[in-house]
Scaffold this motif. Structure first.
Motif, short mmCIF file in Angstrom:
data_model
loop_
_atom_site.label_atom_id
_atom_site.label_comp_id
_atom_site.label_asym_id
_atom_site.label_seq_id
_atom_site.Cartn_x
_atom_site.Cartn_y
_atom_site.Cartn_z
N ARG A 91 6.04 13.84 4.46
CA ARG A 91 5.77 14.05 5.68
C ARG A 91 4.88 15.44 5.53
O ARG A 91 5.30 16.47 5.06
N ASP A 92 3.98 15.49 6.29
CA ASP A 92 2.92 16.89 6.43
C ASP A 92 3.03 17.11 7.92
O ASP A 92 2.11 16.54 8.74
N GLY A 93 3.84 17.94 8.29
CA GLY A 93 3.77 18.53 9.72
C GLY A 93 4.44 17.26 10.70
O GLY A 93 5.50 16.61 10.27
N SER A 94 3.67 16.70 11.42
CA SER A 94 3.89 15.46 12.44
C SER A 94 3.38 14.31 11.84
O SER A 94 3.59 13.07 12.48
N VAL A 95 2.80 14.31 10.66
CA VAL A 95 2.25 13.07 10.08
C VAL A 95 2.77 12.43 8.77
O VAL A 95 3.41 13.29 7.97
N LEU A 96 3.02 11.30 8.66
CA LEU A 96 3.76 10.78 7.63
C LEU A 96 2.61 10.00 6.51
O LEU A 96 2.03 9.32 7.32
N LYS A 97 2.61 10.42 5.54
CA LYS A 97 1.58 10.03 4.49
C LYS A 97 1.97 8.86 3.44
O LYS A 97 2.84 9.28 2.75
N LEU A 98 1.42 7.79 3.73
CA LEU A 98 1.76 6.85 2.63
C LEU A 98 0.76 6.36 1.68
O LEU A 98 -0.30 6.15 2.35
N HIS A 99 0.96 6.35 0.55
CA HIS A 99 -0.13 5.89 -0.55
C HIS A 99 0.57 4.80 -1.16
O HIS A 99 1.69 4.96 -1.95
N VAL A 100 0.03 3.60 -1.47
CA VAL A 100 0.46 2.26 -2.27
C VAL A 100 -0.53 2.01 -3.34
O VAL A 100 -1.81 1.79 -2.77
N ASP A 101 -0.28 2.27 -4.59
CA ASP A 101 -1.19 1.86 -5.45
C ASP A 101 -1.73 0.18 -5.45
O ASP A 101 -0.97 -0.46 -4.96
N GLY A 102 -2.85 -0.03 -6.15
CA GLY A 102 -3.36 -1.44 -6.04
C GLY A 102 -3.01 -2.38 -6.91
O GLY A 102 -3.58 -3.46 -7.00
N GLU A 103 -2.10 -1.99 -7.80
CA GLU A 103 -1.64 -2.82 -9.13
C GLU A 103 -0.82 -4.12 -8.48
O GLU A 103 -0.94 -5.08 -9.13
N LEU A 104 -0.37 -4.11 -7.18
CA LEU A 104 0.46 -5.14 -6.74
C LEU A 104 -0.49 -6.28 -6.06
O LEU A 104 -1.42 -6.00 -5.42
N GLN A 105 0.32 -7.43 -6.23
CA GLN A 105 -0.50 -8.41 -5.45
C GLN A 105 0.46 -8.79 -4.01
O GLN A 105 1.69 -8.33 -4.16
N MET A 106 -0.40 -8.86 -3.24
CA MET A 106 0.25 -8.64 -1.74
C MET A 106 1.13 -9.88 -1.50
O MET A 106 0.81 -11.20 -1.85
#
Length: 876
Positions: A835-850
């Motif tokens: 959480r950065d202030g009022s913003v929630l930041k999500l990063h998901v790596d790309g190794e995963l199959q959807m």
């Protein structure tokens, strides 16, 4: 035990007073053979009895565990004091001899159980007095035997290799006794030592003999067959059922023991299975650490004692390491591995070598002096020796003393052995095993990350070769129930090879008719019918394949899946009859009654725990068939799956209606409240189709009772940390705050806190002695792993990967959280959330199959879908 066997072989002392012959064993028609699955048993009449004919039972366990016996109908009423007598001879291994008396219902059993019985080769008279006959099991509340309907002699396999034998019986009789001829049993050796401890200053004997509960942790190597224990006071057990080593320090003319210091427990790096205990005293600090090195079959214990002068003046100290005839495993531990004394009848110290009962037990730094003694009268196996080190320390100075002991094998201490170097090597090895999945969490949550890695070590330390076990003392057996759930925890944390090896080992014990044994140990497969086992094996096989993509392994396991499925079908159809529906519609189509759920051990029930696992097994059997292209089997298995699912859901509705309840029942007969069992509907992905109102009501009631207990408004005696599973239910229901309150409560009840572990039983009076199962308990460790990982990511019923559903909001401030390398059926998951202030930041790596159902970030009040990978998403 010794007292019991002596009394067994004594004749009646009042033989002439009302003795009633019951059976001369000349007619075999009165008796019927009782035997478990695959055990061969037969009876025959012989002519060499004590006064004529006698009856012999011939048995052959055929490589499995179980029992063989003879039983007859024989109604008896009992006075207050009485005795049975009989004669026996045998050609038999030292299996258990059990004498059972069964009431009219067949549910209540009294017995005399003689483990590892030394069967006489020639005819010998035996007596069982009423003081020796105890309630074995049954739902009846009266522990006293007043009437029995059946009598049984049973041989129970209790030694590896105890396959075949013959036991002959003659002259069974019964007689009332005067009270003077039925004295109480003499005190056990443990009770005798406890009496000595009461008369001695606190600290003379271990805490466990001094009326206080003792806590400990494991010392061992991954998959090793034997383990040591280290307790919270720094005492170290040299192996299962072996003596221990206890430190003490003499300073300023006073002997200082565990009773005189403040102790603190820790693990190296906060999570490695290298435990330490620190003694803090006004005149010194003593740091005690221990670890195991080597490999299965060739492992050693190493203990290190670092004494430091923490004063402003020089001191002369005497550090004593006492080899004592006591296990760390305390006397109240009775199951499988009795705790308490570990007799020392011969003890010799030569240089730094300590020889116990003729075997070299330790190689220590050469002491300056040795003091020999005994904790009791000579000849009672209570000898001890103190290895004493005279140490002069200036302020701030330290000195270390080490010892090295073979745990498995006969290893000698190398002349150039360096304990610090060896410990560093062991630490590197464990980091490689435990760091596959990493949680980067804020400081207030570090215990989560440490315990996640430590719990993996507890599972690996508790296993015996490929055999996953919930414990090393009380539960040193492999249950497929525990193994399946530990396997999921291991798969999610990167130990797929351990799961593969375990399944390959377990399936070789499957019975010929497809029955999956509930558990296996050195005696073989246990035949006790626990009807969850078949689904558990199938599910574990399917999960391994989902996580690894190993189709070749599926093909290898396919005959075992077919056998387990066929046996489930046999069980299911036996209950799917109109006669059973008329008896109780809630019984229709379920798995039959069993005692897989320990709450029903007194009387088998139709447990929905069994049905949840069976349904999961049906689902996974059909999936496996499809993966292997076995279309005909897939179609038949899917049809059975759908029929069983329909019957189970109908049964739940019927049972709830019959008992007038709004929550999910634990079993059909009782309508009992058992959320820790019912949570498997969530954990196994089976909640779809169960009325949402019932799911909500079940865990709303659990929460209310839990919250009252946690706040001290509801009295409680103990609980089992299997309750960790309810965190899964809270997370899946979206009750984030409740999940986190439960987590805090469970963490508050670790014992001791620095060792990141739970026993099977947690008491509200933690210093009052009680049976706690195993510590650490590897099945509980797996419950913790699965529940905590669900807080970060889980696969829901729609095959969606749900992220952060249980993560506390306050963890997201600052640098937030990150999870790396979490294994899923779709590949390794790594993501960060901040959480950065009022913003929630999500990063998901790309190794995963959807996943088929996508990826969902679950937040309070909203769900955010991840559309592609890698992903960088901001949520306002």
């Amino acid at each position: 035990m010794r007292g019991l066997l002596l009394s067994l072989l004594l004749p009646f002392t009042t033989h002439a007073q009302g003795t009633r012959p019951l059976d001369d064993f000349s007619d075999a028609s009165h008796w019927r053979v009782v035997a478990s699955n695959q055990v061969g048993a037969a009876i025959r009449i012989v002519d060499d009895g004590q006064g004529g004919k006698a009856l012999c039972l011939d048995y052959d366990f055929n490589g499995v565990s179980g029992f063989a016996g003879i039983q007859r109908d024989l109604p008896l009423d009992y006075p207050q004091h009485y005795a049975f007598s009989f004669a026996l001879k045998a050609d038999s291994p030292r299996n258990d001899l059990q004498f059972k008396l069964i009431d009219d219902s067949g549910d209540n059993v009294w017995w005399v159980n003689s483990p590892h019985f030394d069967f006489p080769k020639a005819w010998q008279d035996a007596t069982y007095r009423s003081g020796q006959i105890a309630k074995a099991w049954g739902p009846g509340p009266d522990p006293v035997l007043h009437h029995s309907a059946k009598l049984e002699f049973t041989i129970y396999k209790n030694v590896a290799g105890g396959e075949k034998g013959s036991v002959c019986l003659d002259r069974l009789a019964f007689a009332p006794l005067p009270a003077t001829d039925d004295p109480p049993l003499p005190p056990t050796p443990n009770e005798q030592v406890e009496a000595l401890a009461k008369k001695s200053p606190r600290g003379t004997f271990p805490r466990s003999f001094s009326g206080e509960q003792n806590y400990w942790t494991l010392l061992g190597v991954d998959g090793g067959g034997d383990t040591g224990l280290m307790n919270e006071d720094g005492e170290i057990e040299l192996g299962k059922s072996q003596p221990s080593v206890a430190p003490s320090v003499q300073v300023d003319g006073k002997q200082v023991t565990w009773a005189d210091v403040r102790t603190a427990q820790s693990l190296q790096d906060g999570y490695l299975p290298i435990p330490a205990v620190q003694w803090t005293h006004a005149a010194f600090k003593l740091d005690i650490s221990a670890f195991a090195q080597g490999r299965r079959g060739d492992s050693q214990l190493v203990a290190r004692y670092r004494l430091s002068n923490t004063t402003q003046a020089p001191h002369d100290y005497r550090l004593a390491l006492q080899v004592q005839p006591f296990q760390v495993n305390p006397p109240q531990q009775f199951l499988n591995t009795p705790g308490g004394i570990a007799p020392i009848n011969l003890l010799r110290v030569q240089g730094g070598d300590v020889v116990v009962n003729g075997e070299r037990a330790m190689h220590a730094d050469v002491p300056d002096s040795v003091s020999n003694g005994s904790f009791g009268d000579e000849g009672r196996g209570l000898y001890s020796s103190r290895l004493i080190y005279h140490i002069h320390l200036q302020p701030g100075q330290s000195r270390e003393v080490d010892w090295f002991a073979p745990l498995e094998g006969k290893a000698q201490r190398p002349g150039n052995f360096d304990a610090e170097v060896a410990q560093a090597q062991v630490a590197r090895q464990w980091r490689g095993k435990l760091d596959v999945v990493r949680l980067d969490l804020p400081e207030q949550a570090q215990a989560f990350a440490d315990t996640l890695r430590g719990a993996q070590a507890q599972i690996l330390l508790s296993r015996d070769g490929p055999m996953l076990r919930p414990g090393t003392r009380s539960y040193a057996r492999s249950w497929i129930r525990d193994g399946a759930m530990m396997s999921e925890a291991l798969l999610r944390t990167g130990h797929a090879d351990v799961v593969r090896d375990y399944l390959r080992w377990y399936v070789q014990y499957q019975f010929k008719d497809g029955m999956v044994p509930c558990c296996v140990d050195a005696r073989g497969a246990d035949p006790v019918p626990e009807n969850d086992s078949h689904g558990e094996l199938i599910h574990a096989i399917a999960e391994y394949a989902r996580y690894t993509g190993d189709t070749a392994f599926l093909r290898e396991m396919w005959p075992h899946v077919q056998g387990a499925f066929a046996y489930m079908e046999k069980l299911r159809l036996s209950e799917r009859t109109e006669e059973n529906r008329a008896k109780n519609p809630a019984f229709y189509g379920l798995m039959p009654v069993s005692i897989s759920h320990e709450g029903y051990s007194a009387k088998p029930m139709h447990s929905y725990w069994d049905d949840a696992w069976a349904l999961r097994g049906y689902i996974d059997a059909a999936w496996i068939a499809r993966q292997l292209g076995e279309q005909d089997d897939a179609k038949a298995m899917a049809a059975a799956r759908d029929a069983f699912r329909s019957d189970v859901l109908a049964s739940l509705r019927s049972a709830m209606q019959q008992h007038g309840i709004d929550y999910l029942p634990g079993c059909a007969e009782l309508g009992d409240f058992d959320p820790t069992s019912s949570t498997m509907w969530f954990a196994l992905g089976l909640s779809d189709g169960i009325p949402q109102a019932a799911l909500q009501a079940t865990w709303r009631r659990y929460w209310n009772e839990f919250d009252a207990r946690a706040k001290g408004a509801r009295a409680w005696k103990d609980f089992t940390p299997y309750e960790w599973r309810n965190v899964v239910a809270f997370v899946r229901l979206g009750w984030r705050d409740r999940a986190n309150d439960a987590v805090k409560f469970f963490f508050d009840h670790q014992q001791p806190k620095g060792w990141n572990q739970w026993a099977e039983v947690v008491s509200s009076t933690p210093r009052k002695p009680f049976f706690l199962g195993d510590l650490p308990h590897a099945w509980v460790a797996s419950d913790f792993i699965r529940s905590v990982l669900d807080m970060f990511a889980y696969v829901d019923d729609d095959d969606a990967l749900v992220l952060a559903a249980g993560v506390p909001s306050d963890w997201l401030q600052g640098e937030g959280i990150a999870i790396r390398g979490l294994q899923t059926p779709f590949g390794a998951l790594s993501y960060s959330l901040q959480r950065d202030g009022s913003v929630l930041k999500l990063h998901v790596d790309g190794e995963l199959q959807m996943p088929r159902g996508g990826i969902v970030l679950h937040l309070p009040g909203k769900d955010v879908r991840v559309r592609s990978l890698p992903a960088n998403i901001e949520v306002r």
